[in-house]
Write a protein that holds these residues in place. Structure first.
Motif, short mmCIF file in Angstrom:
data_model
loop_
_atom_site.label_atom_id
_atom_site.label_comp_id
_atom_site.label_asym_id
_atom_site.label_seq_id
_atom_site.Cartn_x
_atom_site.Cartn_y
_atom_site.Cartn_z
N ARG A 1 0.87 -1.17 0.00
CA ARG A 1 0.00 0.00 0.00
C ARG A 1 0.92 1.23 0.00
N HIS A 2 0.82 2.00 -1.08
CA HIS A 2 1.61 3.22 -1.19
C HIS A 2 0.68 4.38 -0.89
N ARG A 3 1.09 5.21 0.05
CA ARG A 3 0.27 6.35 0.46
C ARG A 3 1.11 7.61 0.30
N ASN A 4 0.48 8.66 -0.25
CA ASN A 4 1.13 9.97 -0.24
C ASN A 4 0.05 11.04 -0.18
N MET B 1 -3.09 3.69 -2.30
CA MET B 1 -3.44 2.75 -3.37
C MET B 1 -2.62 1.49 -3.24
N ARG B 2 -3.18 0.41 -3.71
CA ARG B 2 -2.48 -0.88 -3.72
C ARG B 2 -1.57 -0.89 -4.94
N THR B 3 -0.29 -1.14 -4.71
CA THR B 3 0.71 -1.06 -5.77
C THR B 3 1.56 -2.32 -5.81
N ARG B 4 2.17 -2.54 -6.96
CA ARG B 4 3.15 -3.61 -7.12
C ARG B 4 4.49 -2.97 -7.40
#
Length: 108
Positions: free
Chosen positions: A77-80, A86-89
């Protein structure tokens, strides 16, 4: 369930996530090979511009949900401050010296 950063398998990837979460640009840049490249959602991006916009000026943070490929592939989970969470790879290429030569990210 989140994987603690200290438990990530690959040393370079572990240091990458730690530098992002500490907002430590100097440590982050020290992990990259001089000619490192990256892509976001399949398109190559300008590395310096992207890390400033998506990580450092927007207080980016990664919470890793799972890893594969001996720790060189993550789902996190990348948050800014710009996009929220958002869920990221993430996929990393690491050279023999332990430097990240390329990372690829995108929505998972």
């Amino acid at each position: 369930m989140t994987i603690q950063t200290t438990r990530l398998s690959d040393p370079a990837v572990r240091a990458f996530v730690a530098a992002v979460n500490a907002h430590d640009r100097e440590a982050f840049l020290a992990l990259l090979a001089p000619d490192a490249t990256m892509s976001d959602d399949g398109a190559d991006r300008d590395l310096d511009d992207w890390i400033d916009r998506e990580i450092f000026s927007s207080h980016g943070r990664l919470e890793v949900d799972n890893e594969s490929r001996d720790g060189r592939a993550l789902v996190a989970r990348h948050r800014n401050d710009t996009w929220g969470e958002m869920r990221t790879r993430w996929a990393f290429t690491v050279d023999d010296d332990g430097k990240i030569t390329r990372f690829e990210t995108g929505q998972a």
